[in-house]
Motif scaffolding. Structure first.
Motif, PDB file in Angstrom:
ATOM      1  N   LEU A 298     -42.379 -55.567 -16.513  1.00  0.00           N
ATOM      2  CA  LEU A 298     -42.700 -54.135 -16.575  1.00  0.00           C
ATOM      3  C   LEU A 298     -41.888 -53.335 -15.564  1.00  0.00           C
ATOM      4  O   LEU A 298     -41.483 -52.194 -15.827  1.00  0.00           O
ATOM      5  N   ALA A 299     -41.649 -53.935 -14.396  1.00  0.00           N
ATOM      6  CA  ALA A 299     -40.883 -53.218 -13.365  1.00  0.00           C
ATOM      7  C   ALA A 299     -39.440 -52.984 -13.783  1.00  0.00           C
ATOM      8  O   ALA A 299     -38.779 -52.075 -13.257  1.00  0.00           O
ATOM      9  N   LEU A 300     -38.923 -53.782 -14.731  1.00  0.00           N
ATOM     10  CA  LEU A 300     -37.535 -53.651 -15.171  1.00  0.00           C
ATOM     11  C   LEU A 300     -37.377 -52.719 -16.362  1.00  0.00           C
ATOM     12  O   LEU A 300     -36.244 -52.485 -16.807  1.00  0.00           O
ATOM     13  N   ARG A 301     -38.487 -52.164 -16.900  1.00  0.00           N
ATOM     14  CA  ARG A 301     -38.382 -51.270 -18.044  1.00  0.00           C
ATOM     15  C   ARG A 301     -37.777 -49.941 -17.622  1.00  0.00           C
ATOM     16  O   ARG A 301     -37.920 -49.500 -16.456  1.00  0.00           O
ATOM     17  N   GLU A 302     -37.077 -49.280 -18.541  1.00  0.00           N
ATOM     18  CA  GLU A 302     -36.484 -47.970 -18.221  1.00  0.00           C
ATOM     19  C   GLU A 302     -37.573 -46.923 -18.002  1.00  0.00           C
ATOM     20  O   GLU A 302     -37.404 -46.000 -17.189  1.00  0.00           O
ATOM     21  N   GLN A 303     -38.684 -47.058 -18.714  1.00  0.00           N
ATOM     22  CA  GLN A 303     -39.816 -46.139 -18.541  1.00  0.00           C
ATOM     23  C   GLN A 303     -41.084 -46.960 -18.294  1.00  0.00           C
ATOM     24  O   GLN A 303     -41.926 -47.115 -19.170  1.00  0.00           O
ATOM     25  N   PRO A 304     -41.229 -47.473 -17.077  1.00  0.00           N
ATOM     26  CA  PRO A 304     -42.406 -48.311 -16.800  1.00  0.00           C
ATOM     27  C   PRO A 304     -43.721 -47.556 -16.891  1.00  0.00           C
ATOM     28  O   PRO A 304     -44.770 -48.166 -17.140  1.00  0.00           O
ATOM     29  N   ASP A 305     -43.672 -46.228 -16.724  1.00  0.00           N
ATOM     30  CA  ASP A 305     -44.918 -45.452 -16.790  1.00  0.00           C
ATOM     31  C   ASP A 305     -45.490 -45.395 -18.201  1.00  0.00           C
ATOM     32  O   ASP A 305     -46.666 -45.051 -18.382  1.00  0.00           O
TER      33      ASP A 305
END
Length: 430
Positions: A298-305
C-alpha cells in the motif's frame, strides 16, 4: 554400450529361479521324509529277519532247518569273520536302516553296515553267539536313484521354465501395450480399451503418463498464448514509438513523455510474462506477517489514500513471500486499472484458511466472462483497449494454487470486482 535386459527376460529368470528353488526345497524335504520312513520300515524288517535267523540257527528240527534254508535263499547268510570296511561311501538309506535296527535291538554296536561296488550289506551280531554274524544283503538303488533324480530335475526345470514363461508374458504384456501406446497417452487419447484387464499398477502408470502429457500440453498452450499475446501487446507501443521517432517527436516534451509511457508499458508487459514463466515454485517458504506485507504494498501505491486496509494487527503465515507479494500487487493493479476508488484490502482467517480480499467500486465484470477470468491473456475488456498484459490474474491464480489455496472472483453487491485469495492455515504446498 551394453544392451540392458528386457523386462520379460528378468521376470522369466526370477520366476524360474523361484520355482526351481521351491522344487529343490520340496525335493529335499520329501527325500528327508522318505529316508526316515524307509529307515523305520526296513530297519524293523532287518531286525525281524535277523532275530528269526538267529533263533532258527540254534535249533536242529526239520521245520526250523527248512525255514532257515528258505531264508538263506533270500540272501540271509551267516559268517564268523568280522564285517569288512566299506569300499565306497555308504548310502544314506542303508545308514538309516542300520541306525534304526541298532536302536530297535537296544545295542547299536551289534549292527554294522558296509557297502562295495557290487552290493550293500547289513551285519547283525548274534545274540546267542557273539562270534557269529547274520549277514543281510541290501539291494543298491544308487544308480536308479541318480537316474530318476536327473529325470525329475529335468522335468521340473522344463515345467518351471514353461510356467515362468507364461507368468512373465502375463506380467509384461500390459507393459508392452503401455509402451506401444505411450505416445497416444501423452497426446491425450483415451486408453481404456487398450489397457483393459491390466494390473492396477499399470493403469496407475498410464494415468500418471496421461496427467504428465496434459501438463505438457497445458505448458505448450500457455507458451503459445504467451507468444501470441506478447506479440500483440508489443506491436502497438512499438508502432507508436517507431512513428514518433520517424516524425522526430523526441524533441517535444509532451510527446517524449508519451514515448516513455510506451516504453514503460513494454517493460511492464515483459515483466509480467517473465513472472508468468517463473512461477515461483522454487522459492523457499518463510514465516512472514501478511499485514506487514500488504502495508508495504500500500505504501508503494501512487494514491495510497484511495486504499483502505482492514485486518487484525498481526497475521503470521508460512508462505512464499515474493510470490504472494506479486499476486496481491497484481490484484491491486487490476483494481486500479479496471475498477474505481475507493479500494479496500481485507485480511483475516475464515475457518482453517486465511484470506486476502481486494475490492473496488468499478463496473465489475460481465457474468458471462467471470468464470473465464484467470486464463492467460484474457481481459475483462474484450476490445483490449486498456493497458496490461492479461497475465495478472493468471499469475495470482497460479500463486494461490502453489500455496495450496484458491482464487475466488465475483462481482460485489455494490458493484466492482471482489478478488479473494484463500490459503490454508497449514497449506499443502505444490
Amino acid at each position: 554400450m551394453k544392451r540392458a535386459p528386457t523386462t520379460f527376460s528378468l521376470v522369466l529368470a526370477l520366476v524360474a529361479l523361484a520355482l526351481l528353488l521351491a522344487l529343490t526345497l520340496a525335493g529335499l524335504l520329501s527325500t528327508r521324509g522318505g529316508l526316515k520312513a524307509a529307515g523305520e520300515t526296513y530297519g524293523r524288517l532287518v531286525v525281524s529277519t535277523a532275530l528269526a535267523a538267529d533263533e532258527l540257527a540254534t535249533r536242529s528240527d526239520t521245520a526250523s532247518m527248512r525255514t532257515l534254508g528258505a531264508l538263506k535263499q533270500t540272501g540271509v547268510a551267516f559268517s564268523t569273520a568280522a564285517p569288512p570296511p566299506p569300499t565306497v561311501r555308504v548310502a544314506s538309506v542303508i545308514r538309516e536302516i542300520g541306525r534304526t535296527a541298532g536302536d530297535l535291538l537296544g545295542d547299536p554296536s551289534r549292527v554294522v553296515v558296509t557297502q562295495s561296488l557290487q552290493s550293500s550289506q547289513i551285519w547283525v551280531r548274534s545274540e546267542h553267539d557273539p562270534r557269529r554274524w547274520i549277514v543281510l544283503h541290501a539291494v543298491s538303488y544308487r544308480q536308479q536313484l541318480i537316474d530318476s533324480t536327473l529325470v525329475v530335475t529335468l522335468l521340473a526345470g522344463l515345467i518351471a521354465l514353461a510356467i515362468a514363461g507364461v507368468a512373465a508374458r502375463l506380467l509384461t504384456r500390459p507393459l508392452e501395450r503401455l509402451s506401444a501406446h505411450a505416445t497416444a497417452l501423452l497426446a491425450g487419447d483415451p486408453m481404456i480399451q487398450q489397457l483393459h484387464g491390466s494390473p492396477r499398477e499399470v493403469r496407475q502408470l498410464a494415468q500418471a503418463i496421461g496427467a504428465a502429457g496434459a501438463r505438457l500440453r497445458d505448458v505448450a498452450r500457455e507458451r503459445e498464448l504467451m507468444l501470441a499475446g506478447i506479440s500483440h501487446d508489443l506491436r502497438t507501443p512499438l508502432a507508436r514509438l517507431r512513428l514518433a521517432l520517424e516524425l522526430g517527436d523526441a524533441d517535444d516534451p509532451q510527446r517524449r513523455e508519451a514515448m516513455v509511457g510506451d516504453l514503460q508499458e513494454l517493460d511492464s508487459a515483459l515483466e509480467q510474462c517473465l513472472a508468468f514463466v517463473r512461477d515461483g515454485r522454487d522459492e523457499a517458504l518463510r514465516e512472514v506477517d501478511i499485514i506487514t506485507l500488504v502495508g508495504q504494498l500500500l505504501a508503494l501505491r501512487e494514491q495510497p489514500d484511495a486504499w483502505q486496509l482492514d485486518g487484525p494487527a498481526l497475521l503470521p503465515a508460512r508462505v512464499r513471500p515474493t510470490l504472494l507479494r506479486r499476486a496481491i500487487g497484481n490484484l491491486m493493479d487490476n483494481a486500479e486499472r479496471h475498477g474505481a476508488a475507493p479500494f479496500k484490502v481485507s485480511l483475516g482467517c475464515d475457518g482453517d484458511a486465511l484470506f486476502v480480499r481486494v475490492t473496488d467500486h468499478g463496473s465489475g465484470v460481465p457474468p458471462t466472462l467471470l468464470d473465464r477470468l484467470g486464463q492467460p491473456f484474457l481481459r475483462g475488456d474484450q476490445a483490449r483497449s486498456s493497458s496490461g498484459s492479461g497475465l495478472g490474474l493468471s499469475i495470482v491464480m497460479r500463486a494461490a494454487e502453489l500455496h495450496g489455496g484458491t482464487l475466488e472472483l465475483g462481482n460485489g453487491s455494490y458493484g466492482g470486482l471482489v478478488a479473494t485469495i484463500r490459503i490454508p492455515v497449514a497449506p499443502t504446498i505444490i
